[in-house]
Motif scaffolding. Structure first.
Motif, PDB file in Angstrom:
ATOM      1  N   MET A   1       0.970  -1.419   0.016  1.00 57.10           N
ATOM      2  CA  MET A   1      -0.116   0.230  -0.060  1.00 57.10           C
ATOM      3  C   MET A   1       0.878   1.109   0.002  1.00 57.10           C
ATOM      4  SD  MET A   1      -3.110   1.182   2.130  1.00 57.10           S
ATOM      5  CE  MET A   1      -3.031   0.691   3.860  1.00 57.10           C
ATOM      6  N   SER A   2       2.054   1.330   0.466  1.00 60.13           N
ATOM      7  CA  SER A   2       2.910   2.235   0.337  1.00 60.13           C
ATOM      8  C   SER A   2       3.410   2.959  -0.876  1.00 60.13           C
ATOM      9  CB  SER A   2       4.102   2.023   1.286  1.00 60.13           C
ATOM     10  OG  SER A   2       5.035   3.050   1.283  1.00 60.13           O
ATOM     11  N   VAL A   3       3.386   4.320  -0.998  1.00 63.34           N
ATOM     12  CA  VAL A   3       3.672   5.093  -2.086  1.00 63.34           C
ATOM     13  C   VAL A   3       4.939   5.611  -2.101  1.00 63.34           C
ATOM     14  CG1 VAL A   3       3.030   6.933  -3.507  1.00 63.34           C
ATOM     15  CG2 VAL A   3       1.260   5.564  -2.909  1.00 63.34           C
ATOM     16  N   SER A   4       5.949   5.619  -2.945  1.00 63.73           N
ATOM     17  CA  SER A   4       7.340   6.087  -2.582  1.00 63.73           C
ATOM     18  C   SER A   4       7.114   7.617  -3.084  1.00 63.73           C
ATOM     19  CB  SER A   4       8.188   5.253  -3.487  1.00 63.73           C
ATOM     20  OG  SER A   4       8.095   5.577  -4.974  1.00 63.73           O
ATOM     21  N   LEU A   5       8.421   8.162  -2.809  1.00 60.47           N
ATOM     22  CA  LEU A   5       8.576   9.628  -3.127  1.00 60.47           C
ATOM     23  C   LEU A   5       8.494   9.772  -4.555  1.00 60.47           C
ATOM     24  CD1 LEU A   5      11.230  10.533  -0.378  1.00 60.47           C
ATOM     25  CD2 LEU A   5       8.597  11.217  -0.417  1.00 60.47           C
ATOM     26  N   ASP A   6       9.224   8.876  -5.185  1.00 57.84           N
ATOM     27  CA  ASP A   6       9.401   8.885  -6.749  1.00 57.84           C
ATOM     28  C   ASP A   6       8.025   8.579  -7.379  1.00 57.84           C
ATOM     29  OD1 ASP A   6      12.327   9.217  -6.634  1.00 57.84           O
ATOM     30  OD2 ASP A   6      12.822   7.105  -6.774  1.00 57.84           O
ATOM     31  N   THR A   7       7.139   7.744  -6.976  1.00 61.16           N
ATOM     32  CA  THR A   7       5.934   7.494  -7.596  1.00 61.16           C
ATOM     33  C   THR A   7       5.071   8.885  -7.464  1.00 61.16           C
ATOM     34  OG1 THR A   7       6.000   5.137  -7.035  1.00 61.16           O
ATOM     35  CG2 THR A   7       3.785   5.917  -7.403  1.00 61.16           C
ATOM     36  N   TYR A   8       5.081   9.423  -6.283  1.00 63.32           N
ATOM     37  CA  TYR A   8       4.331  10.625  -6.181  1.00 63.32           C
ATOM     38  C   TYR A   8       4.631  11.541  -6.927  1.00 63.32           C
ATOM     39  CZ  TYR A   8       2.545  14.748  -3.769  1.00 63.32           C
ATOM     40  OH  TYR A   8       1.754  15.887  -3.377  1.00 63.32           O
ATOM     41  N   ARG A   9       5.934  11.955  -7.242  1.00 61.20           N
ATOM     42  CA  ARG A   9       6.619  12.957  -8.110  1.00 61.20           C
ATOM     43  C   ARG A   9       6.208  12.325  -9.742  1.00 61.20           C
ATOM     44  NH1 ARG A   9      11.442  13.145  -6.417  1.00 61.20           N
ATOM     45  NH2 ARG A   9      11.111  15.293  -5.732  1.00 61.20           N
ATOM     46  N   LYS A  10       6.190  11.090 -10.024  1.00 69.98           N
ATOM     47  CA  LYS A  10       5.803  10.674 -11.437  1.00 69.98           C
ATOM     48  C   LYS A  10       4.546  10.881 -11.643  1.00 69.98           C
ATOM     49  CE  LYS A  10       9.487   7.227 -11.717  1.00 69.98           C
ATOM     50  NZ  LYS A  10       9.774   5.715 -11.760  1.00 69.98           N
ATOM     51  N   ILE A  11       3.624  10.779 -10.635  1.00 68.36           N
ATOM     52  CA  ILE A  11       2.127  10.955 -10.980  1.00 68.36           C
ATOM     53  C   ILE A  11       2.047  12.325 -11.138  1.00 68.36           C
ATOM     54  CG2 ILE A  11      -0.248  11.084  -9.607  1.00 68.36           C
ATOM     55  CD1 ILE A  11       0.849   8.667  -8.157  1.00 68.36           C
ATOM     56  N   VAL A  12       2.514  13.171 -10.282  1.00 62.95           N
ATOM     57  CA  VAL A  12       2.353  14.675 -10.626  1.00 62.95           C
ATOM     58  C   VAL A  12       2.989  15.070 -11.834  1.00 62.95           C
ATOM     59  CG1 VAL A  12       2.902  16.930  -9.591  1.00 62.95           C
ATOM     60  CG2 VAL A  12       2.365  14.966  -8.108  1.00 62.95           C
ATOM     61  N   LEU A  13       4.058  14.765 -12.091  1.00 60.53           N
ATOM     62  CA  LEU A  13       4.749  15.300 -13.110  1.00 60.53           C
ATOM     63  C   LEU A  13       4.163  14.803 -14.721  1.00 60.53           C
ATOM     64  CD1 LEU A  13       8.633  15.255 -12.207  1.00 60.53           C
ATOM     65  CD2 LEU A  13       6.946  17.394 -12.555  1.00 60.53           C
ATOM     66  N   ALA A  14       3.324  13.894 -14.590  1.00 62.89           N
ATOM     67  CA  ALA A  14       2.618  13.085 -15.471  1.00 62.89           C
ATOM     68  C   ALA A  14       1.356  14.249 -16.137  1.00 62.89           C
ATOM     69  CB  ALA A  14       1.903  11.824 -15.460  1.00 62.89           C
ATOM     70  N   PHE A  15       1.067  15.094 -15.326  1.00 59.79           N
ATOM     71  CA  PHE A  15      -0.028  15.985 -15.836  1.00 59.79           C
ATOM     72  C   PHE A  15       0.832  17.086 -16.786  1.00 59.79           C
ATOM     73  CE2 PHE A  15      -1.545  14.785 -11.638  1.00 59.79           C
ATOM     74  CZ  PHE A  15      -2.888  14.190 -12.244  1.00 59.79           C
ATOM     75  N   PRO A  16       0.084  17.561 -17.810  1.00 60.76           N
ATOM     76  CA  PRO A  16       0.729  18.639 -18.659  1.00 60.76           C
ATOM     77  C   PRO A  16       1.087  19.887 -18.010  1.00 60.76           C
ATOM     78  CG  PRO A  16      -1.826  18.481 -19.126  1.00 60.76           C
ATOM     79  CD  PRO A  16      -1.468  17.279 -18.215  1.00 60.76           C
ATOM     80  N   GLU A  17       2.120  20.496 -18.549  1.00 61.26           N
ATOM     81  CA  GLU A  17       2.770  21.536 -18.095  1.00 61.26           C
ATOM     82  C   GLU A  17       3.067  21.803 -16.828  1.00 61.26           C
ATOM     83  OE1 GLU A  17       0.688  24.961 -20.172  1.00 61.26           O
ATOM     84  OE2 GLU A  17       0.047  23.952 -21.606  1.00 61.26           O
ATOM     85  N   VAL A  18       3.318  20.922 -16.017  1.00 63.82           N
ATOM     86  CA  VAL A  18       3.766  20.938 -14.486  1.00 63.82           C
ATOM     87  C   VAL A  18       5.060  21.240 -14.490  1.00 63.82           C
ATOM     88  CG1 VAL A  18       3.735  19.733 -12.380  1.00 63.82           C
ATOM     89  CG2 VAL A  18       1.864  19.435 -13.749  1.00 63.82           C
ATOM     90  N   THR A  19       5.493  22.122 -13.661  1.00 59.63           N
ATOM     91  CA  THR A  19       6.988  22.424 -13.455  1.00 59.63           C
ATOM     92  C   THR A  19       7.364  21.770 -11.870  1.00 59.63           C
ATOM     93  OG1 THR A  19       6.389  24.495 -12.739  1.00 59.63           O
ATOM     94  CG2 THR A  19       7.101  24.164 -15.174  1.00 59.63           C
TER      95      THR A  19
END
Length: 117
Positions: A1-19
């Motif tokens: 069930m644990s989400v890694s810091l890298d997974t969080y970052r990947k989810i967020v950065l998958a949205f368009p135009e995110v910096t």
């Protein structure tokens, strides 16, 4: 069930135009120069901005997602404990946060259209 810091970052950065930028000692994720999510690696926690309705919904899933203490909760800022959240719920919460802050031309790409999310 644990989400890694890298997974969080990947989810967020998958949205368009995110910096990704530094913001008061944390990693901030912005759309159109507005912060919609942050990451706090030392505490293994993320934070994102939701509408009050979405905040209420996502906080009802359990203790892994909870309003930021004090006045920030009134503005929709919501914490997530990464070791305790399901990735699917986190992804939906981050999508809601992105849509809350993103310009309409981008948020409409992820808008609920009556089909299952």
């Amino acid at each position: 069930m644990s989400v890694s810091l890298d997974t969080y970052r990947k989810i967020v950065l998958a949205f368009p135009e995110v910096t990704e930028e530094q913001h008061f000692g944390y990693t901030a994720f912005k759309i159109s120069k507005k912060v919609f999510a942050t990451l706090n690696p030392p505490e293994n926690r993320g934070c994102f901005k939701l509408s009050s309705e979405d905040q209420s919904i996502f906080c009802s899933f359990g203790p892994a997602i909870y309003p930021v203490p004090e006045r920030w909760a009134k503005f929709g800022w919501t914490n997530v404990s990464l070791p305790d959240v399901k990735e699917e719920i986190l992804a939906e919460a981050l999508k809601a946060a992105f849509c809350e802050v993103a310009p309409k031309r981008l948020s409409k790409l992820f808008a609920y259209n009556g089909e299952e999310l």
